[in-house]
Design a protein around this motif. Structure first.
Motif, PDB file in Angstrom:
ATOM      1  N   ALA A  78      41.491  86.640  92.428  1.00  0.00           N
ATOM      2  CA  ALA A  78      41.539  84.642  92.255  1.00  0.00           C
ATOM      3  C   ALA A  78      41.172  83.666  92.930  1.00  0.00           C
ATOM      4  N   LYS A  79      42.668  83.480  94.293  1.00  0.00           N
ATOM      5  CA  LYS A  79      42.597  82.611  95.280  1.00  0.00           C
ATOM      6  C   LYS A  79      41.532  82.928  96.288  1.00  0.00           C
ATOM      7  N   LEU A  80      41.196  84.012  96.569  1.00  0.00           N
ATOM      8  CA  LEU A  80      39.463  84.946  97.730  1.00  0.00           C
ATOM      9  C   LEU A  80      38.663  83.476  97.093  1.00  0.00           C
ATOM     10  N   ASP A  81      38.407  83.845  95.380  1.00  0.00           N
ATOM     11  CA  ASP A  81      37.429  83.308  94.672  1.00  0.00           C
ATOM     12  C   ASP A  81      37.169  82.049  94.390  1.00  0.00           C
ATOM     13  N   TRP A  82      38.305  81.139  94.344  1.00  0.00           N
ATOM     14  CA  TRP A  82      38.515  79.440  94.561  1.00  0.00           C
ATOM     15  C   TRP A  82      38.341  79.034  95.398  1.00  0.00           C
ATOM     16  N   VAL A  83      38.908  79.694  96.683  1.00  0.00           N
ATOM     17  CA  VAL A  83      38.323  79.399  97.725  1.00  0.00           C
ATOM     18  C   VAL A  83      36.626  79.605  98.340  1.00  0.00           C
ATOM     19  N   LEU A  84      35.853  80.457  97.659  1.00  0.00           N
ATOM     20  CA  LEU A  84      34.417  80.663  98.447  1.00  0.00           C
ATOM     21  C   LEU A  84      34.143  80.287  97.212  1.00  0.00           C
ATOM     22  N   THR A  85      34.474  79.758  95.741  1.00  0.00           N
ATOM     23  CA  THR A  85      33.424  79.632  94.719  1.00  0.00           C
ATOM     24  C   THR A  85      33.789  77.178  95.726  1.00  0.00           C
ATOM     25  N   GLY A  86      34.498  76.928  96.146  1.00  0.00           N
ATOM     26  CA  GLY A  86      34.970  75.940  96.946  1.00  0.00           C
ATOM     27  C   GLY A  86      33.285  75.715  98.117  1.00  0.00           C
ATOM     28  N   PHE A  87      33.539  76.449  98.928  1.00  0.00           N
ATOM     29  CA  PHE A  87      33.254  76.018 100.206  1.00  0.00           C
ATOM     30  C   PHE A  87      31.969  77.139  99.575  1.00  0.00           C
ATOM     31  N   TYR A  88      31.339  77.109  98.616  1.00  0.00           N
ATOM     32  CA  TYR A  88      29.698  78.342  98.933  1.00  0.00           C
ATOM     33  C   TYR A  88      29.321  77.043  97.754  1.00  0.00           C
TER      34      TYR A  88
END
Length: 462
Positions: A78-88
């Motif tokens: 969930a933490k990884l997806d939060w970061v990737l969604t923001g930068f992506y």
């Protein structure tokens, strides 16, 4: 830069059966393992063991890296997806699964593994993404990873004012469950439990009492300079390095030890105190909870049968019997009227108590699964106690600490089965720190370094 959305780039598919890398390494195999976990109900621990066995040429670093990438990425998804969604820019959830898992594995290394240079993680992801979707697409995604690497200190997570969302992202747990725990336990305890669930699970070993003595195991580990400590919850167990590959140890190959957990050993100790003559282990499918009970039955030369929902045993059970030299397991047929003086019920559950060892469970569960699990454990309970002799004991083990599955089961038994009386766990036999005021046992993730398991004992009135 191409203005088309990233999801519009299409590359020729990889031929069926072709490896993602020309020469597979720990990172590409981790991606493949995560894809299998996401698309099936397969157990992550078993898949990891199979892959390690399939890559004997890997050195210690590669083997440790592979395990850390699989389990770490699952824990922190969930933490990884939060970061990737923001930068992506919102495109990440639309990616094909192979791309998602590749980016998660790369980002986990960038954020969580200080010994891996970010450039190594990015270059590995670039090669893999090029094979999956083509070089142009890979270049765009590599740009996302490089942007994250440059701005790690500036990553913004949900503010603490949005407490449930903040905890769900930072500690990587399902939002619905965080809200549930906040309501029940409050902020401080919930945060402690979430943090504990992110720790690597300890590895516990038990000496095989059919072939040796408890004292043999710590002596052998000390002689071979393998760090360990005696479990305070179950002194017959030793706790050691979670990355230790048991199959590589001579004492494991010779059947002198096996993997266990303080809660399952405690159940076997309580059963042993009743001096059983015939034991029934009932389950959906056999788990680690079977092993100390099976060992006990073999050591005491008492009969043991197994009742499963499917009526068949997985292959690892026969392998365990051969390796450890334990007695045969009789598969109980549905129409059998055989009686037993002990029923060890490994009840169906949500598995929340196993999330340190099985972090994939976090992403497979929803709130309705708790109710479904509760219905299933009551159904199997009914089936199992049909074979319980008068005066016999039933020991129920539930791999959860959710009240609907634990306290709810005890309350249901009191209403539905007046022929059963509750039995308190004996603090002379099991650790007092596990015993609740009502005599049941409950390990919790932030208080006990073991599976978070609930245990209740009942006796059938004469």
């Amino acid at each position: 830069m191409d203005s088309q959305p990233l999801s519009s780039h299409i590359a020729p598919p990889i031929p069926e059966g072709a490896p993602l890398f020309e020469q597979e390494n720990a990172r590409s195999v981790a991606v493949r393992t995560l894809l299998r976990i996401a698309s099936t109900a397969l157990d992550a621990e078993r898949l990891v063991r199979d892959e390690l066995a399939a890559h004997p040429a890997w050195n210690d670093f590669e083997r440790a890296l592979y395990q850390e990438l699989v389990f770490g990425t699952l824990r922190m998804r969930a933490k990884l997806d939060w970061v990737l969604t923001g930068f992506y820019h919102g495109e990440f959830p639309k990616c094909m699964p192979a791309v998602q898992e590749t980016l998660r594995v790369a980002l986990y290394q960038i954020l969580m593994i200080s010994k891996v240079p970010p450039q190594a993680a990015i270059e590995s992801a670039s090669r893999l993404l090029s094979r999956i979707k083509g070089e142009a697409y890979a270049a765009k995604l590599v740009g996302v990873l490089r942007a994250i690497t440059r701005n790690v200190a500036g990553i913004r997570y949900p503010p603490r004012e949005q407490l449930a969302l903040h905890l769900a992202v930072v500690y990587s747990h399902p939002m619905w469950l965080v809200e549930r725990w906040l309501e029940r336990y409050g902020e401080e305890v919930t945060e402690q439990m979430l943090a504990a669930n992110l720790e690597r699970p300890p590895l516990y070993l038990a000496a095989n009492r059919v072939r040796t003595e408890d004292r043999f195991l710590p002596v052998w580990l000390e002689q071979h300079s393998i760090p360990f400590e005696i479990s305070p919850l179950a002194p017959r167990l030793v706790r050691t390095n979670p990355f230790l590959e048991i199959s590589a140890l001579p004492i494991a190959r010779e059947g002198l030890c096996y993997v266990s957990d303080p809660m399952y050993v405690s159940v076997a100790s309580l059963i042993e105190a009743t001096s059983p003559s015939r034991v029934l282990y009932a389950c959906t499918t056999p788990t680690l909870a079977l092993l100390p009970v099976w060992e006990l039955a073999t050591a005491r030369s008492c009969g043991i049968a197994i009742l499963t929902e499917q009526g068949v045993l997985p292959g690892w059970v026969a392998q365990t019997q051969q390796q450890l030299g334990w007695g045969p397991l009789e598969v109980l047929q549905p129409e059998s009227d055989a009686t037993f003086d002990v029923v060890a019920l490994d009840a169906p559950s949500s598995g929340i108590g196993l999330w340190r060892r099985k972090p994939e469970g976090k992403w497979r569960l929803d709130s309705w699964d708790l109710h479904r699990a509760a219905r299933r454990n009551r159904k199997l309970f009914e089936r199992a106690i049909a074979n319980l002799a008068p005066g016999g004991i039933v020991a129920v083990t539930v791999a959860s600490f959710e009240p609907i599955e634990t306290v709810g089961l005890v309350e249901w038994v009191a209403r539905a089965h007046p022929e059963l009386e509750r039995v308190r766990a004996d603090e002379r036999i099991v650790s007092p720190s596990l015993i609740h005021a009502d005599g049941t046992l409950q390990a919790l993730p932030h208080n006990h370094r073991c599976d978070s398991v609930f245990v209740a004992l009942f006796r059938k009135r004469l």
